[in-house]
Design a protein around this motif. Structure first.
Motif, PDB file in Angstrom:
ATOM      1  N   LEU A 188       0.750  -1.176  -0.122  1.00  0.00           N
ATOM      2  CA  LEU A 188       0.062  -0.034   0.035  1.00  0.00           C
ATOM      3  C   LEU A 188       0.913   1.097  -0.060  1.00  0.00           C
ATOM      4  CD1 LEU A 188      -2.570   1.409   0.367  1.00  0.00           C
ATOM      5  CD2 LEU A 188      -2.788   0.984   2.727  1.00  0.00           C
ATOM      6  N   ARG A 189       2.062   1.186   0.847  1.00  0.00           N
ATOM      7  CA  ARG A 189       2.826   2.464   0.905  1.00  0.00           C
ATOM      8  C   ARG A 189       3.597   2.626  -0.395  1.00  0.00           C
ATOM      9  NH1 ARG A 189       6.038   0.636   4.012  1.00  0.00           N
ATOM     10  NH2 ARG A 189       7.986   0.739   2.660  1.00  0.00           N
ATOM     11  N   LEU A 233       2.319   1.610  -3.339  1.00  0.00           N
ATOM     12  CA  LEU A 233       1.532   2.131  -4.217  1.00  0.00           C
ATOM     13  C   LEU A 233       1.028   3.703  -4.288  1.00  0.00           C
ATOM     14  CD1 LEU A 233      -0.753   1.486  -6.534  1.00  0.00           C
ATOM     15  CD2 LEU A 233      -2.261   1.126  -4.429  1.00  0.00           C
ATOM     16  N   ILE A 234       1.226   4.286  -3.063  1.00  0.00           N
ATOM     17  CA  ILE A 234       0.909   5.730  -2.819  1.00  0.00           C
ATOM     18  C   ILE A 234       2.144   6.360  -3.321  1.00  0.00           C
ATOM     19  CG2 ILE A 234       0.933   7.243  -1.102  1.00  0.00           C
ATOM     20  CD1 ILE A 234      -0.796   5.359   0.647  1.00  0.00           C
ATOM     21  N   VAL A 235       3.385   5.897  -3.004  1.00  0.00           N
ATOM     22  CA  VAL A 235       4.649   6.811  -3.607  1.00  0.00           C
ATOM     23  C   VAL A 235       4.575   6.508  -4.716  1.00  0.00           C
ATOM     24  CG1 VAL A 235       6.985   6.738  -3.608  1.00  0.00           C
ATOM     25  CG2 VAL A 235       5.696   6.315  -1.259  1.00  0.00           C
ATOM     26  N   ASN A 236       4.384   5.375  -5.683  1.00  0.00           N
ATOM     27  CA  ASN A 236       4.518   5.427  -7.110  1.00  0.00           C
ATOM     28  C   ASN A 236       3.543   6.206  -8.016  1.00  0.00           C
ATOM     29  OD1 ASN A 236       6.650   3.729  -7.053  1.00  0.00           O
ATOM     30  ND2 ASN A 236       5.570   1.588  -7.170  1.00  0.00           N
ATOM     31  N   ALA A 237       2.606   6.468  -7.009  1.00  0.00           N
ATOM     32  CA  ALA A 237       1.299   7.442  -7.601  1.00  0.00           C
ATOM     33  C   ALA A 237       1.800   9.014  -7.806  1.00  0.00           C
ATOM     34  CB  ALA A 237      -0.054   7.231  -7.165  1.00  0.00           C
ATOM     35  N   MET A 261      -0.496   4.509   8.442  1.00  0.00           N
ATOM     36  CA  MET A 261       0.222   5.411   7.727  1.00  0.00           C
ATOM     37  C   MET A 261      -0.785   6.631   7.050  1.00  0.00           C
ATOM     38  SD  MET A 261       0.392   3.268   3.970  1.00  0.00           S
ATOM     39  CE  MET A 261       0.439   1.755   4.732  1.00  0.00           C
ATOM     40  N   GLY A 262       0.083   7.779   6.963  1.00  0.00           N
ATOM     41  CA  GLY A 262      -0.643   8.937   6.643  1.00  0.00           C
ATOM     42  C   GLY A 262      -0.087  10.322   6.701  1.00  0.00           C
ATOM     43  N   TRP A 263      -0.712  11.277   6.865  1.00  0.00           N
ATOM     44  CA  TRP A 263       0.055  12.762   6.793  1.00  0.00           C
ATOM     45  C   TRP A 263      -0.473  13.558   7.962  1.00  0.00           C
ATOM     46  CZ3 TRP A 263      -2.026  10.099   2.864  1.00  0.00           C
ATOM     47  CH2 TRP A 263      -1.168   9.401   1.970  1.00  0.00           C
ATOM     48  N   ALA A 264       0.292  13.707   9.022  1.00  0.00           N
ATOM     49  CA  ALA A 264      -0.120  14.310  10.178  1.00  0.00           C
ATOM     50  C   ALA A 264      -0.521  15.827   9.942  1.00  0.00           C
ATOM     51  CB  ALA A 264       0.709  14.324  11.187  1.00  0.00           C
ATOM     52  N   LYS A 265       0.092  16.438   8.916  1.00  0.00           N
ATOM     53  CA  LYS A 265       0.177  17.789   8.288  1.00  0.00           C
ATOM     54  C   LYS A 265      -1.360  17.862   8.101  1.00  0.00           C
ATOM     55  CE  LYS A 265       2.267  21.332   5.729  1.00  0.00           C
ATOM     56  NZ  LYS A 265       3.346  21.752   4.766  1.00  0.00           N
ATOM     57  N   TRP A 266      -1.697  17.169   7.217  1.00  0.00           N
ATOM     58  CA  TRP A 266      -3.154  17.448   6.759  1.00  0.00           C
ATOM     59  C   TRP A 266      -4.211  16.386   7.251  1.00  0.00           C
ATOM     60  CZ3 TRP A 266       0.979  16.445   2.749  1.00  0.00           C
ATOM     61  CH2 TRP A 266       1.441  17.624   2.432  1.00  0.00           C
ATOM     62  N   LYS A 267      -3.745  15.482   8.323  1.00  0.00           N
ATOM     63  CA  LYS A 267      -4.754  14.725   8.944  1.00  0.00           C
ATOM     64  C   LYS A 267      -5.527  13.884   8.123  1.00  0.00           C
ATOM     65  CE  LYS A 267      -5.542  17.247  13.290  1.00  0.00           C
ATOM     66  NZ  LYS A 267      -6.340  17.867  14.228  1.00  0.00           N
ATOM     67  N   VAL A 268      -4.716  13.468   7.188  1.00  0.00           N
ATOM     68  CA  VAL A 268      -5.325  12.314   6.440  1.00  0.00           C
ATOM     69  C   VAL A 268      -4.543  10.890   6.816  1.00  0.00           C
ATOM     70  CG1 VAL A 268      -5.585  11.268   4.114  1.00  0.00           C
ATOM     71  CG2 VAL A 268      -5.763  13.938   4.342  1.00  0.00           C
ATOM     72  N   ALA A 269      -5.399   9.911   7.148  1.00  0.00           N
ATOM     73  CA  ALA A 269      -5.027   8.557   7.563  1.00  0.00           C
ATOM     74  C   ALA A 269      -5.397   7.514   6.564  1.00  0.00           C
ATOM     75  CB  ALA A 269      -5.627   8.189   8.976  1.00  0.00           C
ATOM     76  N   VAL A 270      -4.424   6.598   6.297  1.00  0.00           N
ATOM     77  CA  VAL A 270      -4.754   5.555   5.498  1.00  0.00           C
ATOM     78  C   VAL A 270      -4.441   4.277   6.427  1.00  0.00           C
ATOM     79  CG1 VAL A 270      -4.173   4.301   3.330  1.00  0.00           C
ATOM     80  CG2 VAL A 270      -3.932   6.682   3.448  1.00  0.00           C
ATOM     81  N   GLU A 271      -5.425   3.358   6.422  1.00  0.00           N
ATOM     82  CA  GLU A 271      -5.420   2.308   7.419  1.00  0.00           C
ATOM     83  C   GLU A 271      -5.933   0.984   6.623  1.00  0.00           C
ATOM     84  OE1 GLU A 271      -4.393   3.024  10.377  1.00  0.00           O
ATOM     85  OE2 GLU A 271      -5.976   3.044  11.694  1.00  0.00           O
ATOM     86  N   TYR A 272      -4.767   0.059   6.806  1.00  0.00           N
ATOM     87  CA  TYR A 272      -5.189  -1.224   6.014  1.00  0.00           C
ATOM     88  C   TYR A 272      -5.598  -2.235   7.261  1.00  0.00           C
ATOM     89  CZ  TYR A 272      -4.537  -5.663   3.773  1.00  0.00           C
ATOM     90  OH  TYR A 272      -4.967  -7.044   3.110  1.00  0.00           O
ATOM     91  N   ASP A 273      -6.895  -2.848   6.785  1.00  0.00           N
ATOM     92  CA  ASP A 273      -7.618  -3.627   7.743  1.00  0.00           C
ATOM     93  C   ASP A 273      -7.422  -5.165   7.201  1.00  0.00           C
ATOM     94  OD1 ASP A 273      -8.427  -1.409   8.773  1.00  0.00           O
ATOM     95  OD2 ASP A 273     -10.488  -1.493   8.111  1.00  0.00           O
ATOM     96  N   VAL A 315      -8.756   0.590   3.929  1.00  0.00           N
ATOM     97  CA  VAL A 315      -8.505  -0.217   2.752  1.00  0.00           C
ATOM     98  C   VAL A 315      -8.381  -1.620   3.000  1.00  0.00           C
ATOM     99  CG1 VAL A 315      -6.465  -0.501   0.996  1.00  0.00           C
ATOM    100  CG2 VAL A 315      -6.802   1.775   2.025  1.00  0.00           C
ATOM    101  N   SER A 316      -9.078  -2.365   2.139  1.00  0.00           N
ATOM    102  CA  SER A 316      -9.247  -3.898   2.272  1.00  0.00           C
ATOM    103  C   SER A 316      -8.235  -4.500   1.386  1.00  0.00           C
ATOM    104  CB  SER A 316     -10.707  -4.250   2.102  1.00  0.00           C
ATOM    105  OG  SER A 316     -10.814  -3.939   0.667  1.00  0.00           O
ATOM    106  N   SER A 317      -8.140  -5.741   1.516  1.00  0.00           N
ATOM    107  CA  SER A 317      -7.208  -6.490   0.406  1.00  0.00           C
ATOM    108  C   SER A 317      -7.929  -6.375  -0.909  1.00  0.00           C
ATOM    109  CB  SER A 317      -6.990  -7.881   0.947  1.00  0.00           C
ATOM    110  OG  SER A 317      -8.193  -8.654   1.091  1.00  0.00           O
ATOM    111  N   GLN A 318      -9.216  -6.541  -0.931  1.00  0.00           N
ATOM    112  CA  GLN A 318      -9.778  -6.295  -2.391  1.00  0.00           C
ATOM    113  C   GLN A 318      -9.603  -5.048  -3.011  1.00  0.00           C
ATOM    114  OE1 GLN A 318     -14.147  -6.915  -2.300  1.00  0.00           O
ATOM    115  NE2 GLN A 318     -13.905  -8.271  -3.842  1.00  0.00           N
ATOM    116  N   LEU A 319      -9.787  -4.080  -2.101  1.00  0.00           N
ATOM    117  CA  LEU A 319      -9.559  -2.766  -2.755  1.00  0.00           C
ATOM    118  C   LEU A 319      -8.308  -2.670  -3.194  1.00  0.00           C
ATOM    119  CD1 LEU A 319     -10.889   0.090  -3.239  1.00  0.00           C
ATOM    120  CD2 LEU A 319     -10.206   0.718  -0.757  1.00  0.00           C
ATOM    121  N   LEU A 320      -7.347  -3.041  -2.383  1.00  0.00           N
ATOM    122  CA  LEU A 320      -5.928  -2.770  -2.768  1.00  0.00           C
ATOM    123  C   LEU A 320      -5.298  -3.406  -4.131  1.00  0.00           C
ATOM    124  CD1 LEU A 320      -3.320  -1.746  -2.070  1.00  0.00           C
ATOM    125  CD2 LEU A 320      -2.619  -3.677  -0.524  1.00  0.00           C
TER     126      LEU A 320
END
Length: 310
Positions: free
Chosen positions: A209-210, A212-216, A240-252, A283-288
């Motif tokens: 997931l990380r 994928l985010i960087v490659n995008a 993982m996420g960005w504290a500055k903008w308070k956006v969190a990405v959580e893998y379940d 984020v689920s495994s299916q979504l990823l």
């Protein structure tokens, strides 16, 4: 009482005894030693135990995971080899190694090929070897140095992430070793792996997931972000996420959906984060695996809404 065995060199001289720290209880052991020392009869050895490698056994009821297989391979070498690669990573505590992974050894001077163990004849500097539980293994840095140069980039990154997480080793430690071993095969990939490695990854899917985010082209997220509640206490660590903008990405992972208690806490945790102004993307495994483009769009939209220049 530890087990001892002796070795005889090509001149017939007996070498110094090597101490074996494994017992028959939940550990692989040398069948010949167990019979000779009267711990087992040959009948009991065949009946109640299964062979992993030649003369290396384990109880039939015991599970063979990657760490057990690595220990068994070292016993097979009679302590002459150094456990390496993914086998070394398993001994260092990496839980992401498949149970059926082919054990890996570095056995300098060994000439006989093995169908069941991957054996390399490299000569290791003493500083690249350490002893864990009586077993000689490549150090965490040397293990990562080897794993990061092999195979496909994503899988190499996953292995290095897992090792860094298990040992709390910062990627710069690998970088320092790589600087001392310039020109080796796979060094270009290793540099990229080290640049992307993160000890905060807690599963292979989080590493994917990380990446994928960087490659995008999105900003590299921080991992394991501690979030405090209104009482000042840490109540959550964001994958993982960005504290500055308070956006969190959580893998379940699976347990987030199958464990009712975990699911209840996830809902409460998400509510607390949102109350503090966080946008949480689950984020689920299916979504990823099936909808990576849609996932990236969702993350990008959340970052833009929070004011990130993406």
């Amino acid at each position: 009482m530890p087990w001892l065995y002796t070795d005889v060199d090509s001149h017939g001289k007996t070498s110094v005894s090597v101490e074996i720290v494994f017992r028959m209880n939940n550990r692989p052991f040398l069948g010949s030693d167990a019979v000779r020392q009267g711990r087992l009869t040959r009948t009991a050895l065949r009946r109640d135990h299964r062979r992993i490698y030649r003369d290396v056994y384990i109880r039939r009821t015991d599970e063979i995971d990657a760490k057990t297989r690595a220990c068994a391979a070292w016993l097979f070498s009679r302590g002459k080899a150094v456990v390496a690669g993914q086998s070394a990573a398993a001994i260092h505590g990496n839980k992401w190694i498949a149970a059926d992974h082919r054990a890996e050894l570095i056995w300098h001077g060994h000439r006989r090929l093995s169908d069941v163990i991957e054996i390399r004849g490299d000569k290791l500097p003493p500083e690249h070897i350490e002893t864990i539980g009586g077993i000689r293994v490549t150090t965490a840095a040397r293990t990562a140095f080897d794993l990061g140069r092999r195979g496909q980039f994503e899988e190499a990154l996953i292995q290095v992430d897992g090792l860094c997480n298990a040992t709390s080793m910062p990627p710069r430690t690998i970088e320092q070793l790589a600087g001392q071993c310039k020109g080796v095969r796979g060094s270009i990939q290793l540099r990229h792996v080290v640049a992307h490695a993160d000890a905060g990854a807690e599963s292979p899917q989080e590493s994917r997931l990380r990446l994928l985010i960087v490659n995008a082209g999105l900003p590299r997220p921080l991992t394991q972000i501690a979030v405090r509640g209104t009482d000042g206490r840490v109540f959550a660590r964001i994958d993982m996420g960005w504290a500055k903008w308070k956006v969190a990405v959580e893998y379940d992972g699976h347990h987030h959906w199958s464990d009712a208690r975990q699911r209840a806490w996830d809902i409460e945790r998400a509510h607390r984060l949102e109350t503090l102004g966080w946008t949480v993307i689950r984020v689920s495994s299916q979504l990823l695996s099936r909808s990576p483009t849609a996932l990236i769009a969702r993350i990008r939209d959340a970052l833009r809404a929070a004011g990130a220049p993406v």
